[in-house]
Write an enzyme that holds these catalytic residues in place. Structure first.
Site, PDB file in Angstrom:
ATOM      1  N   VAL A   1       0.838  -1.198   0.000  1.00 30.26           N
ATOM      2  CA  VAL A   1       0.000   0.000   0.000  1.00 30.26           C
ATOM      3  C   VAL A   1       0.876   1.253   0.000  1.00 30.26           C
ATOM      4  O   VAL A   1       0.566   2.237  -0.685  1.00 30.26           O
ATOM      5  CB  VAL A   1      -0.954   0.002   1.205  1.00 30.26           C
ATOM      6  N   ASP A   2       1.971   1.236   0.735  1.00 30.36           N
ATOM      7  CA  ASP A   2       2.908   2.358   0.705  1.00 30.36           C
ATOM      8  C   ASP A   2       3.453   2.583  -0.702  1.00 30.36           C
ATOM      9  O   ASP A   2       3.540   3.726  -1.179  1.00 30.36           O
ATOM     10  CB  ASP A   2       4.075   2.099   1.664  1.00 30.36           C
TER      11      ASP A   2
END
Length: 356
Positions: free
Chosen positions: A163-164
């Protein structure tokens, strides 16, 4: 000349999402000044593993940058930071909401004195939520773990901070769009991305199934909710995947495996409906040969398949295909930028910086 040559970025990002975005832009030619507290970016201490005296985590997202240590809590540090920003084209930050406002470095304060500044703010849950934006937390509350894992009741995180990384990519795209707008109008703007919104968008068909049809997906292991056969199978030595996306590919697979026609598997929809029976038949055939043998047999037939590699095997495959996955940067073997531009290719100018 690089695509972003002449673009100056004041990078107040830490850890992963924002630093990944600014590294992508740095590879494309931007001059990135990484502002760090005198203690340094947290990821400098995130190890093992280590290489060249640094954590490999820090090294993975900070090449092509200059480090500048500034303590924003001191008048001198804040003045230096403000001077840097006023000379920059882009500011990137991923502090908790409200932190930059306390220092007078928020978008509202800066746009009155720097109308052309592109200001990118990366948060975990949006500007109005003072929640910590850790990737694992967002994978959990954002639904990704609810569809990832070996079986129902066993939610599992993705093996990297995906997700980062996706948020960093979205931030980079937003910054490039804002720079294009500034080229036309002279006006900067605020670019906002948050981990939760990025994840909901990146879950594509799973998110769309809920938004459009009210379907709440669950854990299916390595199976696909809408395609079959599309999962991991055993072979004589190690697991392999089949990713059969249409009827033509399925027909070729059946011929190669010696499977007779079966009305249960005539269409993709019927294969999905009878996925367990189909998997049992295919698995019994695949166990008779090694993954490498099946890969060599099925690939020329146009059947998407491949062994489940470890990371070393993945790099070996990329190298065998001529993709050059490693870039030599200042004596370091770093993972190459995957973007290939014919006229303005990415450049590797400097290794990740020591703490200045």
């Amino acid at each position: 000349m690089s695509a972003l040559e002449g673009v100056v970025i004041a990078d107040f990002g830490r850890v992963l999402a924002a630093p990944y975005a600014t590294m992508v832009l740095a590879d494309l030619g931007a001059e990135v000044v990484k502002v760090e507290h005198p203690r340094g970016d947290e990821t400098r201490a995130w190890g093992p593993p280590h290489a060249h005296g640094h954590s490999t985590y820090f090294l993975s997202v900070n090449r092509n940058k200059e480090s500048r240590t500034l303590d924003l809590a001191t008048p001198g540090g804040l003045a230096a930071a403000r001077e840097l920003v006023l000379g920059a084209d882009v500011l990137v930050e991923n502090f908790r909401p409200g932190t930059m406002r306390r220092f007078g470095l928020d978008h509202e304060s800066l746009r009155t004195v720097h109308r052309g500044l592109v200001y990118c703010s990366v948060t975990g849950f949006g500007a109005g939520a003072a929640l910590p934006g850790y990737d694992l937390l967002v994978q959990a509350v954002g639904g990704l773990m609810s569809v990832t894992g070996p079986a129902p009741g066993e939610p599992t995180k993705v093996g990297v901070a995906l997700v980062d990384v996706l948020t960093g990519l979205h931030a980079a795209v937003g910054i490039l769009a804002a720079l294009r707008h500034r080229d036309r109008t002279g006006e900067g703007q605020l670019v906002e991305v948050d981990l939760l919104s990025v994840l909901l968008s990146a879950m594509v068909n799973q998110s769309a199934g809920y938004a459009l049809a009210g379907v709440v997906p669950g854990i299916m292991g390595n199976r696909h909710p809408s395609i079959a056969p599309y999962e991991v199978f055993p072979t004589a030595d190690r697991p392999m995947v089949l990713a059969v996306g249409n009827d033509r590919q399925f027909t070729r697979l059946c011929r190669a495996l010696g499977l007779p026609p079966d009305d249960r598997f005539a269409t993709n929809a019927s294969r999905v409906a009878h996925v367990a029976a189909l998997a049992e038949l295919i698995g019994a055939r695949l166990r008779t040969r090694t993954a490498a043998e099946w890969f060599a047999l099925l690939t020329p037939l146009g059947v998407p398949c491949g062994p489940v590699n470890d990371v070393a095997g993945a790099f070996e495959l990329a190298e065998s295909l001529g993709l050059r996955p490693i870039a030599e940067v200042g004596g370091m073997r770093l993972v190459a930028n995957p973007i290939r531009l014919s006229a303005t290719p990415v450049t590797y100018r400097t290794p990740p910086p020591d703490l200045a």
